[in-house]
Design an enzyme around this catalytic site. Structure first.
Site, PDB file in Angstrom:
ATOM      1  CG  HIS A 114      30.096  34.728  38.309  1.00 31.12           C
ATOM      2  ND1 HIS A 114      30.363  36.037  37.864  1.00 31.12           N
ATOM      3  CD2 HIS A 114      30.437  34.870  39.345  1.00 31.12           C
ATOM      4  CE1 HIS A 114      31.791  36.745  37.943  1.00 31.12           C
ATOM      5  NE2 HIS A 114      31.833  35.634  39.062  1.00 31.12           N
TER       6      HIS A 114
ATOM      7  CD  GLU B  21      37.708  43.277  55.596  1.00 34.08           C
ATOM      8  OE1 GLU B  21      38.823  43.849  56.604  1.00 34.08           O
ATOM      9  OE2 GLU B  21      36.978  42.674  55.585  1.00 34.08           O
TER      10      GLU B  21
ATOM     11  CD  GLU C 195      38.125  46.958  59.977  1.00 35.24           C
ATOM     12  OE1 GLU C 195      39.393  46.281  59.318  1.00 35.24           O
ATOM     13  OE2 GLU C 195      37.969  47.027  60.671  1.00 35.24           O
TER      14      GLU C 195
ATOM     15  CG  ASP D  41      28.579  37.762  35.694  1.00 34.05           C
ATOM     16  OD1 ASP D  41      27.353  37.808  36.895  1.00 34.05           O
ATOM     17  OD2 ASP D  41      29.547  37.614  35.507  1.00 34.05           O
TER      18      ASP D  41
ATOM     19  CB  SER E 110      34.263  37.401  40.599  1.00 37.03           C
ATOM     20  OG  SER E 110      34.338  36.233  39.973  1.00 37.03           O
ATOM     21  N   GLY E 111      32.983  40.580  40.999  1.00 31.51           N
ATOM     22  CA  GLY E 111      32.554  41.334  40.883  1.00 31.51           C
ATOM     23  C   GLY E 111      32.887  42.713  41.637  1.00 31.51           C
TER      24      GLY E 111
END
Length: 250
Positions: A61, A75, A85, A107, A204-205
């Site tokens: 998603h 990061e 980074e 997902d 998320s993720g």
């Protein structure tokens, strides 16, 4: 009473506000060297995990047109650069073919970066599971991200946060008083009976790490840190063959 099911991403229309892990704490900078920030126009919206020098594992998603996404490794602070980074474009985005947006089934997605990451003390892949397994209830795992600190907040944490959460059996997670059958065998529940600690929007993720292995991907939940509704994660061990096949093929 209606409840709101959260995909734990940050919509770009509110991504300038601040979001983070609920009930957690700031990690030692660069102590999670596999964590990736997925950004659009320098704005964090999802996380991912480096599982191979060229590949990021994340939630389906979180998919956006590849040309819009920048993968940032090394990061810690979203607002300040410390020189560690690394920035990469996305050369290929692969969704699991049976992903269903409405139910969060399957997902999971893979992102291939345009070149391999330069590994060092701050950037290193995390191991994926070696076999399909069910994690025992109460296994203590760690979830990390830049997501929100409080329900109904819209503020991204400037720094990477993490919190420990125990695995909850799918049977308990699917009780009528909880998710009532919406948690499928390829999902994992993790959280506390009393609530208070969880991943949330902006996470998320991101990775759920158990014993040094990425066992889960932050996926969805009803509210955040609610005592009846623990966080729900994609179970990585269910997709080992798919992951290895795609990495080998592309």
């Amino acid at each position: 009473m209606d409840v709101l099911i959260y995909m734990k991403l940050v919509w770009l229309t509110i991504a300038h506000a601040e979001d983070r892990i609920i009930g957690g704490a700031e990690v030692v900078p660069h102590s999670i060297p596999y964590q990736a920030s997925l950004q659009i126009r320098s704005v964090h919206y999802c996380s991912g995990s480096l599982i191979n020098p060229s590949w990021i594992l994340s939630a389906a998603h979180c998919a956006k047109p590849p040309y819009l996404i920048t993968v940032v490794l090394g990061e810690h602070s979203l607002s300040k650069s410390d020189g560690n980074e690394q920035y990469y474009k996305v050369a290929r985005l692969i969704l699991f073919p049976y992903y269903r947006y409405t139910t969060f089934r399957h997902d999971i997605m893979l992102l291939k970066m345009n070149k391999p990451a330069k590994q060092n003390a701050y950037i290193n892949p995390i191991a994926i599971p070696t076999s399909d397994k069910t994690l025992p209830a109460n296994t203590l795992c760690t979830v990390s991200g830049w997501g929100i600190t409080a329900i109904y907040s819209y503020s991204l944490s400037d720094v990477l946060m993490a919190v420990e959460v125990p695995i909850i059996s799918r049977y308990k997670c699917n009780r009528p008083s909880s998710y009532g059958g919406r948690v499928y065998p390829f999902m994992i529940c993790a959280g506390y009976r009393t609530g208070g600690k969880d991943s949330c929007q902006g996470d998320s993720g991101g990775p759920l790490i158990c014993d040094g292995v990425i066992e889960g991907i932050v996926s969805w939940g009803i509210s955040c840190a609610h005592y009846k509704y623990p966080g729900v994660y994609t179970s990585v061990s269910k997709y080992i063959k798919w992951i290895k096949n795609k990495i080998k093929r592309f």
